[in-house]
Enzyme design. Structure first.
Site, PDB file in Angstrom:
ATOM      1  N   GLY A  77       0.718  -0.938   0.561  1.00  0.00           N
ATOM      2  CA  GLY A  77      -0.359  -0.302  -0.024  1.00  0.00           C
ATOM      3  C   GLY A  77       0.855   1.255  -0.046  1.00  0.00           C
ATOM      4  O   GLY A  77       0.612   2.072   0.075  1.00  0.00           O
ATOM      5  N   ASP A 106      -7.503  -0.615 -16.002  1.00  0.00           N
ATOM      6  CA  ASP A 106      -7.856   0.324 -14.728  1.00  0.00           C
ATOM      7  C   ASP A 106      -7.113   1.218 -14.918  1.00  0.00           C
ATOM      8  O   ASP A 106      -7.337   2.036 -13.633  1.00  0.00           O
ATOM      9  CB  ASP A 106      -7.310  -1.128 -13.502  1.00  0.00           C
TER      10      ASP A 106
END
Ligand code: AMP
Ligand code: MG
Length: 519
Positions: A137, A271
């Site tokens: 992340g 995406d």
């Protein structure tokens, strides 16, 4: 900063995931998951965009306030922020990849700016979300700096793009194996706050269609039309095809701009395609140096070259086809989608010709001029000529006595310059004749060309030098690049070093000619 007003329509009007943990999982029946940024050790603001701050209504004092670093590192929330990660899927390198989602991007809220517009504020690298899969992340300084600098530079070039408010060092290290070859190293972590009216991607729609979540897909489409395309009538029976047509037109224009300025996105997966037609997700992108239609900076794509410079227009249409397939399930008659997809080619062609007319100082590119443009590209490629320098220099070609002299600094190799001297002379002769025939006043021609051919772009090796220095704690070059790239079409005396050919040391240096998705 406390004056920022939020109106978080995405999470208010669309269903969310009831699970608030960051456990990696498939999220169905929802468009987003609520998630908090993970606090970092020692946030320091190392760069910000005064223009984006002003659009939001933030003052210079707000930016200096220690709370700015806390908020835009994800350590504190402002009243009205309600962070989330979006759920989407995508086709990666031509194959359906299933659920992807914001694995390291966390949206803080939709701010209503001082400019009267909606600005979603999104932290990239703010810690794990349910979509992080096996990853951490986080984001490293080198890639965050590249995104920060390039998105602002693209804006000043007039190319539709997401923006960047801030670049914050986290004070933490992130481990990355840059070329996935078993050489991991610790790198400084950083977070960019990116800003756009909407971060919805083609993949948000594709995932719902792939899962057969038809009702939710219909809701997301209506939401997008209402919030992000206010010029369309949300009650019109043919609103979906009208909207898709607009998405096709915007994508065509976007890619024509990329081709105009020599930008290679590098990872045009669905995406990474914005529904608003913005450049989004700056990863292993690059700027064309020596003209080469087959060039991609992305080492991950070195074999297939799917996303090489010259293939971008075709891939744009392929991606729109994926989106059309997702939308077809909502329509009784999907024929208008097919028609819109076909028009993509016409719109792209028109935009490309319009932009190239400006680049060449012509009123238009007529049928007879197409060959002239093609010959120019072939010559630039065969003779290894710098894209940006060559187009900029064409303005200095004398329409009466054309010579190769203005282009001298654009050649990478003396031997190729000598070998191609004659065909270049022939081309310049024809080009000069065409300019004379056009009879545009010389000042108008130069103005048109000067506004279409930038002098300064974020050359890969310039970005890498700024990164090398920033990793040593020196941000002077970041500031200077921001200054230069704010006025890319103006000659800036004293800044010639930012508008030169790639130096030899950068030819094979990682970060300059080779980039990976590791970021
Ligand atoms: P990209 O190729 O950068 O567009 O990323 C593809 C997908 O991988 C997206 O869903 C990202 O959110 C996810 N991703 C990339 N890097 C990380 C990371 N360091 N941590 C979590 N997710 C990531
Ligand atoms: Mg992405």
């Amino acid at each position: 900063m406390h004056t920022l007003q939020f109106d978080n329509r995405f999470v208010r009007e669309l269903p969310g995931d009831p699970d608030i943990s960051v456990r990696p999982r498939q999220v169905t029946g929802a468009c987003w998951s609520r998630v908090r940024p993970t606090p970092v050790a020692a946030p320091t603001v190392v760069a910000h965009s005064p223009e984006v701050a002003a659009a939001l209504g933030l003052t210079a004092e707000d930016v200096r306030d220690p709370r700015f670093a806390e908020v835009f590192a994800g350590n504190a929330l402002l009243p009205g922020m309600d962070p989330w990660a979006a759920c989407y899927g995508g086709h990666q390198f031509g194959h359906w990849a299933g659920q992807l989602g914001d694995g390291r991007a966390i949206s803080l809220g939709e701010a209503l700016g001082a400019d009267g517009r909606r600005h979603e504020l999104q932290l990239k690298g703010a810690g794990p979300t349910p979509y992080s899969r096996m990853a951490d992340g986080r984001a490293v300084l080198r890639s965050s700096l590249r995104e920060f600098l390039c998105s602002e530079a693209m804006h000043h070039l007039g190319v539709p793009t997401t923006r960047a408010l801030s670049l914050v060092l986290t004070g933490e290290e992130v481990i990355r194996d840059m070329f996935y070859d078993g050489h991991p190293r610790a790198e400084p972590g950083a977070i960019v706050c990116r800003v756009a009216p909407s971060f919805i991607r083609f993949g948000n729609f594709e995932l719902l269609a792939a899962r057969g979540e038809r009702d939710l897909l219909a809701r997301l489409v209506d939401f997008t039309i209402c919030r992000d395309f206010p010029e369309l009538d949300p009650a019109a029976p043919d609103r979906i095809s009208q909207w898709f047509e607009e998405v096709c037109a915007r994508t065509a224009r976007l890619i024509a701009h990329w081709m105009r300025v020599g930008f290679v996105h590098g990872v045009m997966n669905t995406d990474n395609l914005s529904i608003l037609g913005l450049t989004i997700d700056y990863g292993p992108y690059g700027w064309l140096e020596a003209v080469d239609a087959d060039w991609t900076p992305n080492t991950t794509d070195a074999h297939g070259r799917r996303y090489a410079f010259g293939r971008q227009p075709e891939i744009g249409q392929w991606n729109l086809l994926c989106l059309a397939r997702a939308l077809a399930s909502l329509m009784e008659d999907p024929e208008p989608l097919r028609a819109a997809l076909e028009r993509y080619g016409d719109i792209y062609g028109n935009e490309y010709r319009r932009m190239h007319a400006a680049k060449l100082g012509l009123r238009e590119i007529g049928e007879a001029d197409v060959a002239l443009v093609q010959r120019l590209y072939r010559l630039m490629q065969e003779a290894e000529v710098d894209f940006t320098l060559a187009f900029r220099a064409l303005a200095d070609v004398d329409p009466v006595e054309p010579s190769l002299a203005p282009l001298a600094s654009a050649f990478y190799r003396d031997d190729l310059r000598a070998r191609y001297e004659a065909p270049w002379q022939a081309w310049l002769h024809d080009y000069a004749a065409r300019i004379r025939e056009e009879a545009l006043p010389e000042t108008a021609r130069r103005e048109s060309m000067g506004a279409a051919n930038p002098r300064y772009v974020l050359r890969n090796w310039l970005a890498q030098q700024a990164i090398d220095q920033a990793e040593q704690g020196d941000y002077a070059m970041v500031g200077e690049l921001m200054e230069v790239l704010r006025r890319p079409y103006q000659d800036q005396p004293g800044r010639e070093a930012f508008a030169t050919r790639r130096p030899e040391w950068a030819r094979h240096r990682a970060g300059c000619s080779m980039l990976s998705c590791s970021s």
